[in-house]
Design an enzyme around this catalytic site. Structure first.
Site, PDB file in Angstrom:
ATOM      1  N   ARG A 149     -14.492  -5.155   3.289  1.00 52.66           N
ATOM      2  CA  ARG A 149     -13.072  -5.127   2.916  1.00 52.66           C
ATOM      3  C   ARG A 149     -12.373  -6.390   3.398  1.00 52.66           C
ATOM      4  NH1 ARG A 149     -10.097  -0.699   2.282  1.00 52.66           N
ATOM      5  NH2 ARG A 149      -8.598  -2.184   1.458  1.00 52.66           N
ATOM      6  N   ARG A 173       0.870  -1.182   0.000  1.00 48.61           N
ATOM      7  CA  ARG A 173       0.000   0.000   0.000  1.00 48.61           C
ATOM      8  C   ARG A 173       0.899   1.222   0.000  1.00 48.61           C
ATOM      9  NH1 ARG A 173      -5.304   1.543   1.793  1.00 48.61           N
ATOM     10  NH2 ARG A 173      -5.343   3.684   2.569  1.00 48.61           N
ATOM     11  N   CYS A 201     -15.407   5.166   0.654  1.00 50.93           N
ATOM     12  CA  CYS A 201     -14.357   4.220   1.038  1.00 50.93           C
ATOM     13  C   CYS A 201     -13.738   4.527   2.401  1.00 50.93           C
ATOM     14  CB  CYS A 201     -13.290   4.135  -0.049  1.00 50.93           C
ATOM     15  SG  CYS A 201     -12.576   5.720  -0.501  1.00 50.93           S
ATOM     16  N   ASP A 217     -15.530  10.315  -2.238  1.00 51.03           N
ATOM     17  CA  ASP A 217     -14.288  10.089  -1.493  1.00 51.03           C
ATOM     18  C   ASP A 217     -13.777  11.453  -1.057  1.00 51.03           C
ATOM     19  OD1 ASP A 217     -12.040   8.927  -0.397  1.00 51.03           O
ATOM     20  OD2 ASP A 217     -11.063   8.495  -2.306  1.00 51.03           O
ATOM     21  N   HIS A 259      -7.214   0.968  -6.632  1.00 53.78           N
ATOM     22  CA  HIS A 259      -7.540   0.467  -5.288  1.00 53.78           C
ATOM     23  C   HIS A 259      -8.468  -0.749  -5.435  1.00 53.78           C
ATOM     24  CE1 HIS A 259      -7.820   0.310  -1.103  1.00 53.78           C
ATOM     25  NE2 HIS A 259      -8.400   1.456  -0.810  1.00 53.78           N
ATOM     26  N   GLN A 266     -10.614  -2.362  -2.492  1.00 55.09           N
ATOM     27  CA  GLN A 266     -11.749  -1.542  -2.079  1.00 55.09           C
ATOM     28  C   GLN A 266     -12.956  -1.759  -2.989  1.00 55.09           C
ATOM     29  OE1 GLN A 266     -12.281   0.773   0.607  1.00 55.09           O
ATOM     30  NE2 GLN A 266     -14.348   0.503  -0.212  1.00 55.09           N
TER      31      GLN A 266
END
Length: 327
Positions: free
Chosen positions: A315, A106, A270, A229, A133, A136
């Site tokens: 997740r 990440r 998210c 987001d 991502h 996600q």
């Protein structure tokens, strides 16, 4: 479906059938966890978790998922790893690949996770890069299917800055799964033309559509999913807050936006979200710019249409599915 040994770097690398398989597997693993049925499929294996960007959901999801699968995990933050500093990405990958059965990354540019995958010799999973991502959005479509019972034909509108990992990844997954994606934002925040073109080519095969619009009313009318987001991504400088707030405030998710979408619409994010003053950054933004909410109002975030915590839980289930399938 055999995904053993595959990397999980971006959903562009996977067919719709493979993506659906991972969601189905996540459903199965979630059901077993709720029933207390062990899933110790990988007892004795070890994974490395490289975090150049901090996280709550991604780290906790990988660690709990690994434990549920019988694995041990080693967490490496920027201070605990020499990746890219004293040791090249290629050398780091070849070292970790000799020690671990899988590697999560990440951090920053997609090229880093791509290089890890090139040299590691074990499955590499993308926990977030600037461009994509995938863990996600796998959780996102799992959540959408839980709420609606299907994916094909779902209308999703993404509001805010659509140029980076979430805008790109949601557009890709919609194209792959025959969903209708709309980026509703100011023109300068549209996704890059090359990724839009690629998604439109995929959409020709799946029945999906890709729409870019600056019109909030048209862009959100009848949407099944309203997604947003934060307006400033991790790693971006603080001085751009003022410009983003000015440019993107017309694209804040409000009760009027949700009403325009309709009663059946769900709200997704998210996380973390700036919807109140209960964070240090939220208080700092309020003092500097005089706003108490940013990309979404607290009224929407806390409403019955909000599924953000279902999404956050998923997740862990989808990450578990990715690791289980690729190991």
């Amino acid at each position: 479906m055999n995904l053993k040994g595959r990397h999980f770097l971006k959903l562009l690398d996977f067919t719709p059938e493979e993506i659906l398989y991972l969601v189905d597997l996540a459903d199965e693993l979630k059901d077993k966890k709720k029933k207390g049925i062990p899933t110790l499929h990988h007892t004795g294996k070890n994974i490395a978790l490289i975090f150049e960007k901090t996280s709550t959901r991604t780290r906790c999801s990988f660690e709990v998922a690994a434990n549920d699968l019988g694995m041990h995990s080693t967490f490496l933050d920027p201070s605990a790893s020499q990746i890219g500093k004293k040791e090249s990405i290629a050398d780091t990958a070849r070292v970790l690949g000799r020690i671990y059965d899988g590697i999560e990354y990440r951090g920053f540019d997609q090229s880093i996770v791509d290089d890890l995958a090139k040299y590691a010799g074990v499955p590499v999973w993308n926990g977030l890069t600037n461009q994509f991502h995938p863990t996600q959005v796998l959780a996102d479509i799992m959540t959408i299917r839980e709420k609606f019972g299907y994916l094909k034909g779902i209308k999703m509108t993404y509001m805010g800055d659509a140029r980076y990992n979430m805008g790109n990844s949601l557009m890709v997954v919609c194209a792959k799964m025959g969903m209708h994606f709309t980026a509703c934002t100011s023109r300068e925040y549209f996704p890059a033309e090359d990724i839009v073109a690629r998604c439109r080519e995929i959409a020709k095969e799946t029945g999906a559509t890709i729409t870019l619009t600056e019109d909030v009313d048209a862009g959100t009318k009848g949407a099944d999913v309203i997604y947003t987001d934060v307006w400033v991504s991790m790693g971006e400088p603080d001085e751009i807050w003022a410009q983003r707030i000015k440019d993107l405030s017309p694209y804040q998710v409000t009760k009027e936006v949700m009403a325009n979408a309709g009663e059946k619409a769900i709200f997704m994010h998210c996380l973390p979200a700036f919807h109140d003053l209960n964070t240090t950054i939220g208080k700092d933004i309020a003092e500097k710019f005089g706003i108490t909410e940013m990309e979404v109002t607290d009224e929407v975030f806390e409403s019955e249409q909000s599924v953000v915590f279902d999404e956050a839980e998923n997740r862990m289930h989808t990450i578990k599915a990715v690791m289980d399938a690729t190991l």
